[in-house]
Design an enzyme around this catalytic site. Structure first.
Site, PDB file in Angstrom:
ATOM      1  N   GLY A  84       0.812  -1.212   0.000  1.00 21.28           N
ATOM      2  CA  GLY A  84       0.000   0.000   0.000  1.00 21.28           C
ATOM      3  C   GLY A  84       0.848   1.266   0.000  1.00 21.28           C
ATOM      4  N   LYS A 162       4.458 -11.584   1.796  1.00 21.48           N
ATOM      5  CA  LYS A 162       3.442 -10.846   2.542  1.00 21.48           C
ATOM      6  C   LYS A 162       3.171 -11.653   3.800  1.00 21.48           C
ATOM      7  CE  LYS A 162       0.416  -7.371   2.582  1.00 21.48           C
ATOM      8  NZ  LYS A 162       0.654  -6.005   2.150  1.00 21.48           N
ATOM      9  N   ASN A 194       8.185  -7.472   8.737  1.00 20.81           N
ATOM     10  CA  ASN A 194       9.019  -7.432   7.537  1.00 20.81           C
ATOM     11  C   ASN A 194      10.449  -7.860   7.836  1.00 20.81           C
ATOM     12  OD1 ASN A 194       6.733  -6.396   6.369  1.00 20.81           O
ATOM     13  ND2 ASN A 194       7.584  -4.395   5.900  1.00 20.81           N
ATOM     14  N   SER A 230       6.592  -7.405   2.738  1.00 20.09           N
ATOM     15  CA  SER A 230       5.465  -6.554   3.098  1.00 20.09           C
ATOM     16  C   SER A 230       4.608  -7.295   4.122  1.00 20.09           C
ATOM     17  CB  SER A 230       4.616  -6.213   1.865  1.00 20.09           C
ATOM     18  OG  SER A 230       5.328  -5.388   0.963  1.00 20.09           O
ATOM     19  N   GLU A 301      14.280   2.389   3.099  1.00 18.94           N
ATOM     20  CA  GLU A 301      14.271   2.605   4.541  1.00 18.94           C
ATOM     21  C   GLU A 301      14.999   3.914   4.834  1.00 18.94           C
ATOM     22  OE1 GLU A 301      13.038   0.249   6.680  1.00 18.94           O
ATOM     23  OE2 GLU A 301      14.039   0.486   8.618  1.00 18.94           O
ATOM     24  N   ALA A 350      12.214  -1.558   5.278  1.00 11.70           N
ATOM     25  CA  ALA A 350      13.205  -2.480   4.726  1.00 11.70           C
ATOM     26  C   ALA A 350      14.177  -3.006   5.773  1.00 11.70           C
ATOM     27  CB  ALA A 350      13.979  -1.796   3.596  1.00 11.70           C
TER      28      ALA A 350
END
Length: 369
Positions: A84, A162, A194, A230, A301, A350
């Site tokens: 998203g 995910k 993540n 994600s 990041e 990240a």
């Protein structure tokens, strides 16, 4: 031997738009029953309550159900990974991966695109941020590699996942069983999920030794160069998509990867495109791509020291706009300036994915017949 892959990027005209997928099926580019994975960007806020991911997911699964013959539970198991947030110039889009019959593509012993997908065992709330989740992800990555026909981890160039994050409901459910969770901050659990997943990928590919619980989110020297992770509220296990190259598969596509060392490292993106097999001049321009770049996939990041190339920035101190959105817009602009196309996959958060302040980059190119 796995079947060859067709891969296409399609735009999303609105949050529930799956017309691009329907068109690919209707014109015979792909078959609905051969779609094995979708990776895309939606226009929501990218946070815990970003329900645009669920809306887009439903729209794409409905098309696959309506235009194919798979049962609902089979369609439900297809990894459809939505990231998203299309901050800045980023444009909502999806990249669709589908198998094609082996006799429909040119045969070659050169490395060509291959994809393996799987779902991990369910991940409990109390496992997020801990070794149990690392191990479940690593097991899933190994399974997806096998399905892609990849035996050498060096042939893996991109692993998209995910995974679940923590919500007030799942935190309460864990506590009801006497379990503890790593954090009760739901937004922080996005970075946590993540990062833990990335460590699992790195373990599976032999990039690092198995970490301890204390390493998660703290030892940033431990990272994967191909992980793109994600998380969201829409699932309870890891969806895993392993993308690499294999000889003998055939087809026209190939993938490569590199890393961005910081938020401005356009050379890292060009390096991934070169690694995928495109010849480029010393100082390339988007025009040199000649329409052969399918898409690039990046993680980013904000650097933990609050600097980029020795200059301080205020992203980590900004109480008005979260740094997730700021760094995504920044790196999205850098990536679009390389590709000449704002429909690039740029995902934030990240941790353990590339070096601190940077992130992995994967590029898929069309090498022709």
């Amino acid at each position: 031997m796995p079947e060859p892959i067709e891969v296409r990027k399609i735009p999303l005209q609105h949050v529930s738009d799956a017309s691009g997928l329907a068109a690919l099926i209707d014109d015979g580019t792909v078959e609905a029953d051969r779609v094995i994975a979708v990776i895309g960007k939606t226009e929501g806020n990218g946070g815990v309550n970003d329900y645009t991911r669920i809306i887009a997911d439903r729209a794409f699964r409905d098309v696959l159900q309506d235009k194919g013959s798979r049962k609902p539970d089979e369609v439900a198991r297809i990894p459809i990974v939505w990231s998203g947030g299309t901050d800045g110039v980023l444009s909502p889009h999806a990249t669709v991966f589908a198998t094609v019959p082996a006799d429909s593509v040119a045969r070659t012993d050169e490395p060509r695109l291959t994809v393996g997908v799987t779902m991990s065992e369910p991940i409990l709330p109390e496992e997020i941020g801990r070794r149990a989740m690392v191990d479940k992800v690593a097991t899933g990555v190994a399974e997806a590699m096998a399905r892609a026909g990849i035996t050498d981890p060096a042939d893996v160039h991109y692993v998209q996942t995910k995974t679940p994050l923590l919500t007030i409901h799942t935190i309460r459910e864990a506590k009801s069983r006497g379990a503890t969770v790593w954090t009760e901050q739901t937004h922080e659990s996005m970075d946590l999920s993540n990062g833990t997943t990335a460590l699992g990928i790195a373990v599976a590919l032999g990039e690092i030794e198995p970490p301890s619980d204390a390493d998660v989110l703290h030892n940033r020297a431990m990272y994967s160069s191909v992980a793109s992770c994600s998380s969201g509220v829409e699932l309870d296990r890891a969806q895993i998509v392993v993308v690499g190259n294999a000889r003998g598969v055939g087809g026209r596509y190939r993938i490569g990867h590199s890393v961005m060392r910081d938020a401005l490292d356009a050379d890292g993106i060009w390096a991934a495109i070169r690694d995928a097999g495109l010849f480029l001049p010393a100082r390339p321009h988007p025009g040199d791509l000649q329409g052969r770049l399918v898409n690039v996939f990046l993680k980013c990041e904000a650097s933990s020291d609050g600097q980029v190339r020795g200059r301080r920035n205020a992203m980590l101190d900004d109480s008005d706009v979260h740094w997730h959105r700021q760094i995504k817009a920044c790196v999205g602009g850098v990536a679009a300036s390389v590709t000449g196309d704002p429909a690039v996959f740029v995902s934030v958060s990240a941790a353990h994915q590339g070096p601190d302040g940077g992130g992995p980059v994967a590029a898929i190119v069309d090498l022709g017949s």
